[in-house]
Design a protein around this motif. Structure first.
Motif, mmCIF file in Angstrom:
data_model
loop_
_atom_site.group_PDB
_atom_site.id
_atom_site.type_symbol
_atom_site.label_atom_id
_atom_site.label_comp_id
_atom_site.label_asym_id
_atom_site.label_seq_id
_atom_site.Cartn_x
_atom_site.Cartn_y
_atom_site.Cartn_z
ATOM 1 N N GLY A 14 16.877 15.656 7.139
ATOM 2 C CA GLY A 14 17.277 16.979 7.608
ATOM 3 C C GLY A 14 16.138 17.796 8.200
ATOM 4 O O GLY A 14 16.359 18.877 8.727
ATOM 5 N N TYR A 15 14.909 17.293 8.091
ATOM 6 C CA TYR A 15 13.746 18.017 8.610
ATOM 7 C C TYR A 15 13.184 17.383 9.884
ATOM 8 O O TYR A 15 12.106 17.741 10.329
ATOM 9 N N GLY A 16 13.892 16.449 10.460
ATOM 10 C CA GLY A 16 13.415 15.733 11.631
ATOM 11 C C GLY A 16 13.078 16.633 12.810
ATOM 12 O O GLY A 16 12.072 16.427 13.489
ATOM 13 N N LEU A 17 13.889 17.642 13.037
ATOM 14 C CA LEU A 17 13.639 18.553 14.163
ATOM 15 C C LEU A 17 12.274 19.221 14.006
ATOM 16 O O LEU A 17 11.502 19.318 14.964
ATOM 17 N N TYR A 18 11.956 19.648 12.801
ATOM 18 C CA TYR A 18 10.680 20.319 12.561
ATOM 19 C C TYR A 18 9.509 19.331 12.638
ATOM 20 O O TYR A 18 8.484 19.627 13.228
ATOM 21 N N VAL A 19 9.694 18.160 12.016
ATOM 22 C CA VAL A 19 8.624 17.151 12.000
ATOM 23 C C VAL A 19 8.327 16.666 13.406
ATOM 24 O O VAL A 19 7.181 16.692 13.860
ATOM 25 N N TRP A 20 9.349 16.231 14.123
ATOM 26 C CA TRP A 20 9.130 15.676 15.459
ATOM 27 C C TRP A 20 8.775 16.777 16.457
ATOM 28 O O TRP A 20 8.033 16.536 17.411
ATOM 29 N N GLY A 24 5.490 16.733 18.720
ATOM 30 C CA GLY A 24 5.598 16.939 20.164
ATOM 31 C C GLY A 24 4.710 18.076 20.655
ATOM 32 O O GLY A 24 4.028 17.944 21.679
ATOM 33 N N ALA A 25 4.710 19.187 19.927
ATOM 34 C CA ALA A 25 3.876 20.326 20.326
ATOM 35 C C ALA A 25 2.396 19.968 20.252
ATOM 36 O O ALA A 25 1.616 20.315 21.143
ATOM 37 N N THR A 26 2.010 19.260 19.195
ATOM 38 C CA THR A 26 0.614 18.854 19.051
ATOM 39 C C THR A 26 0.199 17.916 20.172
ATOM 40 O O THR A 26 -0.876 18.076 20.763
ATOM 41 N N THR A 27 1.044 16.951 20.484
ATOM 42 C CA THR A 27 0.742 16.006 21.572
ATOM 43 C C THR A 27 0.622 16.739 22.905
ATOM 44 O O THR A 27 -0.301 16.470 23.685
ATOM 45 N N ALA A 28 1.535 17.664 23.166
ATOM 46 C CA ALA A 28 1.490 18.415 24.423
ATOM 47 C C ALA A 28 0.204 19.228 24.532
ATOM 48 O O ALA A 28 -0.457 19.224 25.580
ATOM 49 N N LEU A 29 -0.164 19.911 23.462
ATOM 50 C CA LEU A 29 -1.371 20.746 23.499
ATOM 51 C C LEU A 29 -2.644 19.905 23.589
ATOM 52 O O LEU A 29 -3.593 20.282 24.281
ATOM 53 N N MET A 30 -2.671 18.769 22.920
ATOM 54 C CA MET A 30 -3.857 17.915 22.971
ATOM 55 C C MET A 30 -3.992 17.233 24.333
ATOM 56 O O MET A 30 -5.082 16.842 24.727
ATOM 57 N N THR A 31 -2.900 17.096 25.051
ATOM 58 C CA THR A 31 -2.947 16.564 26.411
ATOM 59 C C THR A 31 -3.345 17.651 27.397
ATOM 60 O O THR A 31 -4.106 17.415 28.333
#
Length: 54
Positions: A14-20, A24-31
């Motif tokens: 039930g926490y997949g939206l928050y985890v993923w 996703g946000a971390t990957t986008a910012l690190m890119t």
């Protein structure tokens, strides 16, 4: 934890939206950050060359 299917894994109980979403946000910012840093450096070098030619 033990998941019985890929859907359970990606749902994360039930926490997949928050985890993923966090991944996703971390990957986008690190890119994005190295690209922005290179752009700032390029503009600073151009400005320094422009100042030295005056």
């Amino acid at each position: 934890m033990n998941w019985h299917s890929a859907a359970e894994f990606f749902g994360m109980g039930g926490y997949g939206l928050y985890v993923w979403g966090a991944y996703g946000a971390t990957t986008a910012l690190m890119t994005l950050e190295p690209w922005l840093a290179a752009r700032r450096r390029r503009r600073a070098l151009q400005a320094a060359v422009g100042e030295s030619q005056r």
